[in-house]
Write a protein that holds these residues in place. Structure first.
Motif, PDB file in Angstrom:
ATOM      1  N   GLU A  30      29.885  34.423  57.163  1.00  0.00           N
ATOM      2  CA  GLU A  30      29.467  35.611  56.901  1.00  0.00           C
ATOM      3  C   GLU A  30      30.971  36.646  56.842  1.00  0.00           C
ATOM      4  O   GLU A  30      30.720  37.576  56.228  1.00  0.00           O
ATOM      5  CB  GLU A  30      28.501  36.068  57.902  1.00  0.00           C
ATOM      6  CG  GLU A  30      27.140  35.228  58.085  1.00  0.00           C
ATOM      7  CD  GLU A  30      26.460  35.611  56.857  1.00  0.00           C
ATOM      8  OE1 GLU A  30      26.514  36.666  56.325  1.00  0.00           O
ATOM      9  OE2 GLU A  30      25.960  34.622  56.110  1.00  0.00           O
ATOM     10  N   THR A  31      31.681  36.065  57.718  1.00  0.00           N
ATOM     11  CA  THR A  31      32.978  37.102  57.554  1.00  0.00           C
ATOM     12  C   THR A  31      33.406  37.034  55.854  1.00  0.00           C
ATOM     13  O   THR A  31      34.017  38.106  55.553  1.00  0.00           O
ATOM     14  CB  THR A  31      34.023  36.240  58.543  1.00  0.00           C
ATOM     15  OG1 THR A  31      33.554  36.664  60.004  1.00  0.00           O
ATOM     16  CG2 THR A  31      35.385  37.434  58.462  1.00  0.00           C
ATOM     17  N   ARG A  37      32.393  41.248  49.842  1.00  0.00           N
ATOM     18  CA  ARG A  37      31.664  42.670  49.431  1.00  0.00           C
ATOM     19  C   ARG A  37      32.591  43.813  49.762  1.00  0.00           C
ATOM     20  O   ARG A  37      32.557  44.745  48.811  1.00  0.00           O
ATOM     21  CB  ARG A  37      30.426  42.693  50.590  1.00  0.00           C
ATOM     22  CG  ARG A  37      29.779  44.015  50.562  1.00  0.00           C
ATOM     23  CD  ARG A  37      28.959  44.381  51.608  1.00  0.00           C
ATOM     24  NE  ARG A  37      29.794  44.872  52.892  1.00  0.00           N
ATOM     25  CZ  ARG A  37      30.236  46.120  52.640  1.00  0.00           C
ATOM     26  NH1 ARG A  37      29.861  46.792  51.700  1.00  0.00           N
ATOM     27  NH2 ARG A  37      31.071  46.327  53.903  1.00  0.00           N
ATOM     28  N   PHE A  38      33.456  43.773  50.524  1.00  0.00           N
ATOM     29  CA  PHE A  38      34.258  45.023  50.784  1.00  0.00           C
ATOM     30  C   PHE A  38      35.425  45.158  49.723  1.00  0.00           C
ATOM     31  O   PHE A  38      35.718  46.386  49.467  1.00  0.00           O
ATOM     32  CB  PHE A  38      34.862  45.060  52.024  1.00  0.00           C
ATOM     33  CG  PHE A  38      35.467  46.172  52.651  1.00  0.00           C
ATOM     34  CD1 PHE A  38      34.652  47.333  53.134  1.00  0.00           C
ATOM     35  CD2 PHE A  38      36.723  46.626  52.661  1.00  0.00           C
ATOM     36  CE1 PHE A  38      35.196  48.645  53.518  1.00  0.00           C
ATOM     37  CE2 PHE A  38      37.302  47.668  52.911  1.00  0.00           C
ATOM     38  CZ  PHE A  38      36.647  48.838  53.503  1.00  0.00           C
ATOM     39  N   LEU A  39      35.874  44.280  49.113  1.00  0.00           N
ATOM     40  CA  LEU A  39      36.988  44.153  48.283  1.00  0.00           C
ATOM     41  C   LEU A  39      36.471  44.513  46.879  1.00  0.00           C
ATOM     42  O   LEU A  39      37.211  44.696  45.997  1.00  0.00           O
ATOM     43  CB  LEU A  39      37.739  42.835  48.339  1.00  0.00           C
ATOM     44  CG  LEU A  39      38.386  42.684  49.588  1.00  0.00           C
ATOM     45  CD1 LEU A  39      39.237  41.222  49.334  1.00  0.00           C
ATOM     46  CD2 LEU A  39      39.666  43.861  49.623  1.00  0.00           C
ATOM     47  N   ALA A  46      40.206  38.865  40.145  1.00  0.00           N
ATOM     48  CA  ALA A  46      39.640  37.733  40.160  1.00  0.00           C
ATOM     49  C   ALA A  46      39.432  37.672  41.817  1.00  0.00           C
ATOM     50  O   ALA A  46      40.350  38.031  42.641  1.00  0.00           O
ATOM     51  CB  ALA A  46      40.372  36.488  39.719  1.00  0.00           C
ATOM     52  N   ILE A  47      38.219  37.118  42.251  1.00  0.00           N
ATOM     53  CA  ILE A  47      38.197  36.742  43.588  1.00  0.00           C
ATOM     54  C   ILE A  47      37.767  35.370  43.658  1.00  0.00           C
ATOM     55  O   ILE A  47      36.811  34.802  43.138  1.00  0.00           O
ATOM     56  CB  ILE A  47      37.167  37.510  44.437  1.00  0.00           C
ATOM     57  CG1 ILE A  47      37.231  39.079  44.373  1.00  0.00           C
ATOM     58  CG2 ILE A  47      36.626  37.201  45.770  1.00  0.00           C
ATOM     59  CD1 ILE A  47      36.396  39.903  45.237  1.00  0.00           C
ATOM     60  N   ILE A  48      38.477  34.556  44.435  1.00  0.00           N
ATOM     61  CA  ILE A  48      38.294  32.807  44.600  1.00  0.00           C
ATOM     62  C   ILE A  48      37.616  32.869  46.124  1.00  0.00           C
ATOM     63  O   ILE A  48      38.082  33.187  46.999  1.00  0.00           O
ATOM     64  CB  ILE A  48      39.465  32.231  44.418  1.00  0.00           C
ATOM     65  CG1 ILE A  48      39.992  32.452  42.952  1.00  0.00           C
ATOM     66  CG2 ILE A  48      39.238  30.569  44.769  1.00  0.00           C
ATOM     67  CD1 ILE A  48      41.199  31.702  42.619  1.00  0.00           C
ATOM     68  N   GLY A  55      37.720  30.257  52.716  1.00  0.00           N
ATOM     69  CA  GLY A  55      38.794  31.225  52.451  1.00  0.00           C
ATOM     70  C   GLY A  55      38.517  32.004  51.282  1.00  0.00           C
ATOM     71  O   GLY A  55      37.788  31.390  50.473  1.00  0.00           O
ATOM     72  N   VAL A  56      39.004  33.434  51.284  1.00  0.00           N
ATOM     73  CA  VAL A  56      38.754  34.225  49.905  1.00  0.00           C
ATOM     74  C   VAL A  56      40.370  34.563  49.666  1.00  0.00           C
ATOM     75  O   VAL A  56      41.183  35.017  50.390  1.00  0.00           O
ATOM     76  CB  VAL A  56      38.184  35.358  50.364  1.00  0.00           C
ATOM     77  CG1 VAL A  56      37.934  36.403  49.347  1.00  0.00           C
ATOM     78  CG2 VAL A  56      36.771  34.751  50.807  1.00  0.00           C
TER      79      VAL A  56
END
Length: 385
Positions: A30-31, A37-39, A46-48, A55-56
């Motif tokens: 969830e974190t 969501r926030f970013l 890109a978001i991986i 990890g994000v």
């Protein structure tokens, strides 16, 4: 201006939201979703997700060839019940952000807000939200992930908030920053017997009794060495057990748990060998079988001089007071990024009288969010323009 007043208000509120929803190492689902969501409002290129587990990585790319700068924060909280009473206290029983990782995430999100408005002139910045720092498993999992190959940085930067240092001041030294450490679990197995005839069984009592002081004695010198001189070797017995809670049974099972801690990885290899030899000798003397396993394995953390110099220059430019300070006996998972890039971590003071990290009433000082962000933003600007 790097960040607006409204940015600070929103980032502070988000940090406090994260504080209410702690997840421990390896469970940060969830974190991670909340980070994504926030970013999204910062429009990264890109978001991986799912990097090294949960990890994000958010990527802000100039589109022009140049270095890659990775800035790392941690996703995980601790299995500690929060006893403090802020309005944003943990809503998850037995879990809390007692190490300030919620503040580290908010600091990176602040960097993301600025980069969303203005990309670097060349190269790219990767904001890495790493899982499982507290167990020492997260950085290794991220680096081993196939998706990380396309992200491999030239520079890796990080910070950790640190009580005992004046609020907003920083410590940063070249070379040794944090110790290597690992937990060793020694399991000894014999054969039970009736308590009236213990000689018919094989008991671990003598082996356990011998191992506890023998392991501790592997430490060097009266203070077990010094990380500053590079000769720290310490063994701390943390748990031991023998048999079952019964009066009629001579035990067959025993365990000794200890934390091994050294200045460097090479010293750790030698300490591991010595500890295993002691365990096997003690088992053999009593006719026991022995099994040994390891947990919470951390490598040493060494600041690269060039990366450290970049952070110092950034702090000078932004008016952040800093000094070399000291290295820490505690371990830090960030050290593994030193094997793939020029890396450095600074310690940002959270107050000389603030309660210690991992205390059940710890709460990250929100004032550090813009300070940490401006250090990282200036450092990336100095590297990438």
């Amino acid at each position: 201006m790097y960040l607006t007043n409204q940015d600070i208000v929103e980032l502070t509120a988000w940090r406090r939201k994260l504080h209410t929803m702690p997840e421990v190492s390896g469970e940060e689902v969830e974190t991670a979703r909340e980070v994504v969501r926030f970013l999204k409002d910062t429009a990264p290129d890109a978001i991986i997700e799912g990097l090294g587990g949960t990890g994000v990585a958010a990527i802000y790319d100039s589109g022009i060839t140049g270095p890659t700068v990775l800035i790392r924060a941690e996703l995980d909280a601790l299995p500690i019940e929060e006893i403090g009473e802020p309005d944003h206290r943990s809503k998850i029983a037995g879990k809390g952000h007692m190490c300030g990782h919620d503040g580290h995430m908010a600091t990176l999100a602040a960097v993301g807000r600025r980069l969303g408005r203005e990309r670097p002139k060349r190269g790219r910045v990767i904001l890495l939200f790493q899982p499982a720092e507290e167990t020492g498993a997260g950085a290794a999992a991220v680096i081993a992930d196939e998706k990380f190959k396309a992200l491999t940085p030239d520079y890796s930067l990080s910070l950790h908030n640190m009580p005992g240092i004046r609020l907003g001041h920083a410590w940063l030294k070249d070379g040794q920053s944090n110790c290597a450490s690992r937990g060793i679990r020694i399991v000894l197995t014999g054969r039970t017997a009736h308590a009236s005839t213990p000689e018919t069984g094989i008991s671990p009592v003598n082996a356990v009794s011998k191992l506890m002081p023998a392991l501790t004695a592997l430490g060097t010198g009266p203070q077990s060495g010094s990380i500053e001189t590079g000769d720290l070797v310490r063994v701390t017995v943390t748990h031991a057990t023998i048999g079952e809670p019964a009066f009629g049974i001579a035990p067959a099972h025993g365990e000794v748990w200890a934390t091994l801690r050294t200045s460097t990885d090479d010293q750790m290899a030698a300490l591991v060998e010595a500890a295993e030899n002691l365990a096997r000798e003690a088992a053999a003397e009593s006719g026991l079988t022995v099994e040994i396993d390891y947990h919470d394995v951390f490598g040493h953390c060494i600041n690269d001089p060039e990366a450290a110099a970049i952070l110092r220059a950034a702090m000078d430019a932004e008016g952040v007071t800093h000094e070399a300070g000291q290295a820490f006996r505690g371990s830090e998972d960030f050290g593994r990024f030193g094997a793939v890039s020029k890396s450095a971590m600074l310690f940002l003071g959270s107050g000389e009288t603030l309660t210690a990290l991992h205390s059940p009433n710890y709460d990250f000082p929100d004032d550090l969010i813009p300070i940490g962000a401006k250090i990282f933003l200036r450092a990336t600007q100095d590297i990438l323009g």
